[in-house]
Design a protein around this motif. Sequence first.
Motif, PDB file in Angstrom:
ATOM      1  N   CYS A 108     -14.428  -3.584  27.495  1.00 54.01           N
ATOM      2  CA  CYS A 108     -13.564  -2.450  27.169  1.00 54.01           C
ATOM      3  C   CYS A 108     -13.351  -2.388  25.663  1.00 54.01           C
ATOM      4  N   TRP A 128     -12.853   2.783  30.190  1.00 54.39           N
ATOM      5  CA  TRP A 128     -13.114   4.210  30.361  1.00 54.39           C
ATOM      6  C   TRP A 128     -11.970   4.915  31.076  1.00 54.39           C
ATOM      7  N   LEU A 194     -18.757   4.533  24.469  1.00 60.13           N
ATOM      8  CA  LEU A 194     -17.304   4.391  24.354  1.00 60.13           C
ATOM      9  C   LEU A 194     -16.822   4.666  22.941  1.00 60.13           C
TER      10      LEU A 194
END
Length: 246
Positions: A108, A128, A194
């Motif tokens: 992440c 996400w 991301l």
Amino acid sequence: MTRTEPIRPDWPVPGRVRAFATTRAGGFSWGDWAGLNLALHVGDDPEHVVANRARLREALALPAEPLWLSQVHGCSVADAGRDLAGCEADAAFAYTPGQVCAVLTADCLPVLFADREGVAVAAAHAGWRGLAGGVLEATLARFDDPGRVIAWLGPAIGPLAFEVGEEVREAFLAVDPLAAEAFVQHGERWRADLYRLARLRLEVAGIGEVYGGGRCTYSEPQHFYSYRRDGRTGRQASLIWLEETA
């Protein structure tokens, strides 16, 4: 045990702002968690994690124990000066010197924030789900003037390694059609960026200065933990706080 090798963000913050992102180098953990695992919830020996956290405090000369959060891929933001360790949140902010904001990640995206005057700082955990749900915007809302905030993107899974389904793409497009540029079709799935998704959200929120990005946790096993790569693994941390003086 090797020495710790933290990453110091390269961004133009005031001198009283201290920020680091850890790698897996150093620490007392072994096996699946080998290195400086800082998470208690991933199956590692708790004594090793406690020792790793003590090692971190010493290596970074932390003014206090970080506010370790119970992260749930949501949008709640904790107050590092008021909330207790283990509180359910995916971001933390601080206005008072000596309060350490921290988030744990293993793919992440960690995002650090500081205002240009060095009055407030924050850290956010943006997987996400949290990113699509607005965790960055919720964190920015804690600043008196979000327009004077700058951001730094820490190590996360890179766009060549992060494959997702159509539901993930749709979750972002439902909020911002421009998010389509952060997805590249790969067979029946999509490769998601991301870093690009975070920059788009920050741009819409009025953040003109965004630094960092580019380190891939998945493709750098010697430096980073990666849940997508290894499954059972450790967590690195991204931390930020204010010193009393520069």
